[in-house]
Motif scaffolding. Structure first.
Motif, PDB file in Angstrom:
ATOM      1  N   ASP A   1       5.110   8.029   3.492  1.00 45.45           N
ATOM      2  CA  ASP A   1       4.454   6.834   2.959  1.00 45.45           C
ATOM      3  C   ASP A   1       5.493   5.890   2.372  1.00 45.45           C
ATOM      4  OD1 ASP A   1       1.933   7.668   3.659  1.00 45.45           O
ATOM      5  OD2 ASP A   1       1.472   8.532   1.707  1.00 45.45           O
ATOM      6  N   PRO A   2       5.277   4.571   2.510  1.00 45.64           N
ATOM      7  CA  PRO A   2       6.268   3.611   2.024  1.00 45.64           C
ATOM      8  C   PRO A   2       6.431   3.657   0.512  1.00 45.64           C
ATOM      9  CG  PRO A   2       4.238   2.498   2.675  1.00 45.64           C
ATOM     10  CD  PRO A   2       4.117   3.912   3.136  1.00 45.64           C
ATOM     11  N   VAL A   3       7.641   3.375   0.064  1.00 43.28           N
ATOM     12  CA  VAL A   3       7.936   3.316  -1.369  1.00 43.28           C
ATOM     13  C   VAL A   3       7.605   1.932  -1.923  1.00 43.28           C
ATOM     14  CG1 VAL A   3       9.766   3.526  -3.101  1.00 43.28           C
ATOM     15  CG2 VAL A   3       9.732   5.064  -1.125  1.00 43.28           C
ATOM     16  N   TRP A   4       7.821   0.902  -1.111  1.00 44.93           N
ATOM     17  CA  TRP A   4       7.552  -0.472  -1.501  1.00 44.93           C
ATOM     18  C   TRP A   4       6.558  -1.087  -0.510  1.00 44.93           C
ATOM     19  CZ3 TRP A   4       9.697  -0.711  -6.057  1.00 44.93           C
ATOM     20  CH2 TRP A   4      10.925  -0.081  -6.294  1.00 44.93           C
ATOM     21  N   PRO A   5       5.817  -2.107  -0.915  1.00 40.94           N
ATOM     22  CA  PRO A   5       4.870  -2.747   0.006  1.00 40.94           C
ATOM     23  C   PRO A   5       5.587  -3.464   1.148  1.00 40.94           C
ATOM     24  CG  PRO A   5       4.376  -3.301  -2.294  1.00 40.94           C
ATOM     25  CD  PRO A   5       5.723  -2.638  -2.294  1.00 40.94           C
ATOM     26  N   SER A   6       4.957  -3.426   2.328  1.00 43.51           N
ATOM     27  CA  SER A   6       5.384  -4.260   3.453  1.00 43.51           C
ATOM     28  C   SER A   6       4.648  -5.590   3.357  1.00 43.51           C
ATOM     29  CB  SER A   6       5.055  -3.579   4.785  1.00 43.51           C
ATOM     30  OG  SER A   6       5.766  -2.363   4.922  1.00 43.51           O
ATOM     31  N   LEU A   7       5.378  -6.696   3.497  1.00 47.61           N
ATOM     32  CA  LEU A   7       4.803  -8.012   3.263  1.00 47.61           C
ATOM     33  C   LEU A   7       5.110  -8.968   4.406  1.00 47.61           C
ATOM     34  CD1 LEU A   7       5.962  -8.453  -0.444  1.00 47.61           C
ATOM     35  CD2 LEU A   7       3.731  -7.635   0.332  1.00 47.61           C
TER      36      LEU A   7
ATOM     37  N   THR B   1      -5.269  -3.206   5.665  1.00 49.43           N
ATOM     38  CA  THR B   1      -6.416  -2.804   6.479  1.00 49.43           C
ATOM     39  C   THR B   1      -6.453  -1.288   6.653  1.00 49.43           C
ATOM     40  OG1 THR B   1      -7.630  -3.412   8.499  1.00 49.43           O
ATOM     41  CG2 THR B   1      -5.295  -2.896   8.765  1.00 49.43           C
ATOM     42  N   PRO B   2      -7.639  -0.685   6.722  1.00 49.32           N
ATOM     43  CA  PRO B   2      -7.738   0.748   6.979  1.00 49.32           C
ATOM     44  C   PRO B   2      -7.326   1.093   8.410  1.00 49.32           C
ATOM     45  CG  PRO B   2      -9.758  -0.125   5.996  1.00 49.32           C
ATOM     46  CD  PRO B   2      -8.934  -1.296   6.422  1.00 49.32           C
ATOM     47  N   ASN B   3      -7.291   2.393   8.699  1.00 50.96           N
ATOM     48  CA  ASN B   3      -7.004   2.790  10.081  1.00 50.96           C
ATOM     49  C   ASN B   3      -8.193   2.453  10.969  1.00 50.96           C
ATOM     50  OD1 ASN B   3      -8.835   4.754   9.294  1.00 50.96           O
ATOM     51  ND2 ASN B   3      -7.681   6.444  10.153  1.00 50.96           N
ATOM     52  N   GLY B   4      -7.951   2.498  12.288  1.00 50.69           N
ATOM     53  CA  GLY B   4      -9.016   2.199  13.241  1.00 50.69           C
ATOM     54  C   GLY B   4      -8.882   0.869  13.936  1.00 50.69           C
ATOM     55  N   ALA B   5      -7.758   0.164  13.760  1.00 44.70           N
ATOM     56  CA  ALA B   5      -7.538  -1.076  14.501  1.00 44.70           C
ATOM     57  C   ALA B   5      -7.519  -0.776  15.987  1.00 44.70           C
ATOM     58  CB  ALA B   5      -6.227  -1.728  14.063  1.00 44.70           C
ATOM     59  N   GLY B   6      -7.854  -1.774  16.801  1.00 41.09           N
ATOM     60  CA  GLY B   6      -7.989  -1.564  18.233  1.00 41.09           C
ATOM     61  C   GLY B   6      -6.739  -1.048  18.909  1.00 41.09           C
ATOM     62  N   ALA B   7      -5.576  -1.475  18.415  1.00 43.99           N
ATOM     63  CA  ALA B   7      -4.313  -1.057  19.019  1.00 43.99           C
ATOM     64  C   ALA B   7      -4.063   0.433  18.848  1.00 43.99           C
ATOM     65  CB  ALA B   7      -3.155  -1.848  18.414  1.00 43.99           C
TER      66      ALA B   7
ATOM     67  N   THR C   1     -10.970   1.233  -1.504  1.00 49.46           N
ATOM     68  CA  THR C   1      -9.744   0.849  -2.213  1.00 49.46           C
ATOM     69  C   THR C   1      -9.234   1.963  -3.120  1.00 49.46           C
ATOM     70  OG1 THR C   1     -11.083  -0.242  -3.929  1.00 49.46           O
ATOM     71  CG2 THR C   1     -10.236  -1.621  -2.151  1.00 49.46           C
ATOM     72  N   ALA C   2     -10.007   3.017  -3.306  1.00 48.93           N
ATOM     73  CA  ALA C   2      -9.496   4.185  -4.042  1.00 48.93           C
ATOM     74  C   ALA C   2      -8.336   4.836  -3.295  1.00 48.93           C
ATOM     75  CB  ALA C   2     -10.616   5.197  -4.255  1.00 48.93           C
ATOM     76  N   ASN C   3      -8.217   4.563  -1.994  1.00 47.05           N
ATOM     77  CA  ASN C   3      -7.172   5.169  -1.175  1.00 47.05           C
ATOM     78  C   ASN C   3      -5.972   4.251  -0.944  1.00 47.05           C
ATOM     79  OD1 ASN C   3      -8.539   7.617  -0.795  1.00 47.05           O
ATOM     80  ND2 ASN C   3      -9.766   6.741   0.852  1.00 47.05           N
TER      81      ASN C   3
ATOM     82  N   CYS D   1       0.269 -11.308   2.822  1.00 46.21           N
ATOM     83  CA  CYS D   1      -0.420 -10.188   3.456  1.00 46.21           C
ATOM     84  C   CYS D   1       0.371  -8.898   3.268  1.00 46.21           C
ATOM     85  CB  CYS D   1      -0.608 -10.459   4.943  1.00 46.21           C
ATOM     86  SG  CYS D   1      -1.621 -11.924   5.301  1.00 46.21           S
ATOM     87  N   VAL D   2      -0.345  -7.838   2.991  1.00 45.69           N
ATOM     88  CA  VAL D   2       0.256  -6.520   2.758  1.00 45.69           C
ATOM     89  C   VAL D   2      -0.052  -5.627   3.950  1.00 45.69           C
ATOM     90  CG1 VAL D   2       0.351  -4.514   1.228  1.00 45.69           C
ATOM     91  CG2 VAL D   2      -0.038  -6.814   0.277  1.00 45.69           C
ATOM     92  N   GLY D   3       0.975  -4.978   4.488  1.00 44.87           N
ATOM     93  CA  GLY D   3       0.789  -4.075   5.622  1.00 44.87           C
ATOM     94  C   GLY D   3       0.854  -2.614   5.193  1.00 44.87           C
ATOM     95  N   VAL D   4       0.189  -1.745   5.951  1.00 41.67           N
ATOM     96  CA  VAL D   4       0.254  -0.286   5.773  1.00 41.67           C
ATOM     97  C   VAL D   4      -0.008   0.095   4.311  1.00 41.67           C
ATOM     98  CG1 VAL D   4       1.529   1.806   6.382  1.00 41.67           C
ATOM     99  CG2 VAL D   4       2.052  -0.318   7.563  1.00 41.67           C
ATOM    100  N   ASN D   5      -1.215  -0.179   3.835  1.00 38.96           N
ATOM    101  CA  ASN D   5      -1.494   0.034   2.416  1.00 38.96           C
ATOM    102  C   ASN D   5      -2.591   1.057   2.152  1.00 38.96           C
ATOM    103  OD1 ASN D   5      -1.075  -0.339  -0.320  1.00 38.96           O
ATOM    104  ND2 ASN D   5      -2.513  -2.049  -0.471  1.00 38.96           N
ATOM    105  N   TYR D   6      -3.248   1.581   3.189  1.00 42.86           N
ATOM    106  CA  TYR D   6      -4.212   2.661   2.985  1.00 42.86           C
ATOM    107  C   TYR D   6      -3.542   3.993   3.297  1.00 42.86           C
ATOM    108  CZ  TYR D   6      -8.102  -0.485   2.149  1.00 42.86           C
ATOM    109  OH  TYR D   6      -8.929  -1.425   1.589  1.00 42.86           O
ATOM    110  N   ALA D   7      -3.890   5.021   2.540  1.00 43.62           N
ATOM    111  CA  ALA D   7      -3.157   6.285   2.587  1.00 43.62           C
ATOM    112  C   ALA D   7      -3.091   6.893   3.980  1.00 43.62           C
ATOM    113  CB  ALA D   7      -3.791   7.279   1.614  1.00 43.62           C
ATOM    114  N   ASN D   8      -4.147   6.736   4.781  1.00 44.11           N
ATOM    115  CA  ASN D   8      -4.142   7.335   6.116  1.00 44.11           C
ATOM    116  C   ASN D   8      -3.685   6.357   7.190  1.00 44.11           C
ATOM    117  OD1 ASN D   8      -6.345   5.704   6.017  1.00 44.11           O
ATOM    118  ND2 ASN D   8      -7.863   7.289   6.449  1.00 44.11           N
ATOM    119  N   ARG D   9      -3.375   5.127   6.807  1.00 42.21           N
ATOM    120  CA  ARG D   9      -2.949   4.117   7.781  1.00 42.21           C
ATOM    121  C   ARG D   9      -1.548   4.405   8.307  1.00 42.21           C
ATOM    122  NH1 ARG D   9      -3.099   0.411  11.570  1.00 42.21           N
ATOM    123  NH2 ARG D   9      -2.539  -1.718  11.072  1.00 42.21           N
ATOM    124  N   ASN D  10      -0.665   4.903   7.452  1.00 41.11           N
ATOM    125  CA  ASN D  10       0.703   5.186   7.876  1.00 41.11           C
ATOM    126  C   ASN D  10       0.729   6.259   8.966  1.00 41.11           C
ATOM    127  OD1 ASN D  10       3.628   4.692   7.408  1.00 41.11           O
ATOM    128  ND2 ASN D  10       3.620   6.852   6.839  1.00 41.11           N
ATOM    129  N   ASP D  11      -0.232   7.194   8.911  1.00 43.46           N
ATOM    130  CA  ASP D  11      -0.274   8.267   9.900  1.00 43.46           C
ATOM    131  C   ASP D  11      -0.560   7.734  11.306  1.00 43.46           C
ATOM    132  OD1 ASP D  11       0.183  10.050   7.853  1.00 43.46           O
ATOM    133  OD2 ASP D  11      -1.935  10.524   7.576  1.00 43.46           O
TER     134      ASP D  11
END
Length: 275
Positions: free
Chosen positions: A63-69, A215-221, A185-187, A45-55
């Motif tokens: 933004d991360p340099v390497w994927p979070s796994l 996952t994109p932003n908008g998770a319940g948390a 997925t373009a983002n 599983c990859v975390g924080v992978n959409y451009a606006n998710r890190n915000d």
């Protein structure tokens, strides 16, 4: 399905051709769907992978340099149309809609330019997460990501030939008909071909391995106030090119109401009671 994947991408293409003209024997309502791949070797599983998710984290980080796994077990998932289980240990079950890459060919140190040759198809995931439990550890999120039947995979695998452009797939998550997540997925910060190449540096990717791409932003948390899943909720993860993964939510039916587990604490780690 796992044996079919292990037969190679040509085997999958042959099966698609053979089945194309066959009559339908059963409707979806007549069957109980499991995840389309069961007991493959790895779920990555990859975390924080959409451009606006890190915000969403509001920590002023770049933004991360390497994927979070992180890794998940197969038993932490159920199939389409089946209820997610809300455990008694936490009320913070959250949704995360994701697109999943299904590997169809063994590879190690795969060049990014050839990475998509190793993909058999795509499916969807609700990467259900217990938010308080992901904070139990300092350097990993394993606890909150592996509760039994807290997530789902499905409803099917769509062959790569039916997904001509993986770089612009639309993804959305609805809870009780309300759109909570929506992106494309373009983002992605780390696109599909990069993830496959990067992961293959230290893994040997094998048929049946799943790569959940974030996952994109908008998770319940991340809502104000947070909105977690409750019994009776319906979660739908949708991608027009792949389908709709729909699941209800129920309290864990295996949990006994009279069962109490005490975790022994100390001065810096207080005792916690789960009932």
């Amino acid at each position: 399905m796992l044996e079919l994947l292990r037969g190679g991408i040509q085997s999958i293409e042959t099966a698609c051709e053979l089945s194309a003209g066959l009559p339908v024997d059963l409707s979806l309502g007549d069957v109980d769907l499991l995840p389309p791949v069961v007991r493959g070797e790895k779920i990555i599983c990859v975390g924080v992978n959409y451009a606006n998710r890190n915000d969403e984290y509001r920590d002023n980080s770049t933004d991360p340099v390497w994927p979070s796994l992180f890794m998940r077990s197969y038993e932490s998932f159920t199939g389409a149309g089946r209820n997610l289980w809300l455990p008694p240990e936490s009320p913070q079950l959250d949704y995360e809609g994701e697109i999943v890459i299904v590997i169809g060919r063994e590879g190690h140190r795969i060049p990014q330019s050839r990475a998509m040759e190793y993909v058999a198809g795509y499916t969807l995931m609700n990467e259900g997460t217990l938010r308080d439990w992901v904070r139990h550890a300092k350097f990993n999120v394993t606890q909150g990501k592996n509760f039994f039947r807290s997530g789902s995979i499905g409803p099917c695998i769509v062959h790569t030939g039916a997904v001509p452009d993986h770089t612009a797939l639309e993804l959305s998550t609805c809870v009780n008909g309300e759109i909570r997540q929506q992106d494309t997925t373009a983002n992605l910060l780390f696109p599909f071909d990069y993830l496959i190449s990067y992961l293959s540096i230290f893994y040997t990717l094998r048929p049946g391995d799943l790569i959940s791409t974030g996952t994109p932003n908008g998770a319940g948390a991340r809502l104000d106030p947070p909105r977690y899943l409750a019994p009776g909720d319906i979660v739908e993860v949708a991608c027009p090119a792949i389908g709709v993964l729909s699941n209800g939510v129920e309290d864990d039916p295996q949990a006994r109401g009279d069962m109490t587990v005490q975790l022994r604490g100390n001065a810096s780690r207080p005792a916690v009671t789960f009932s």
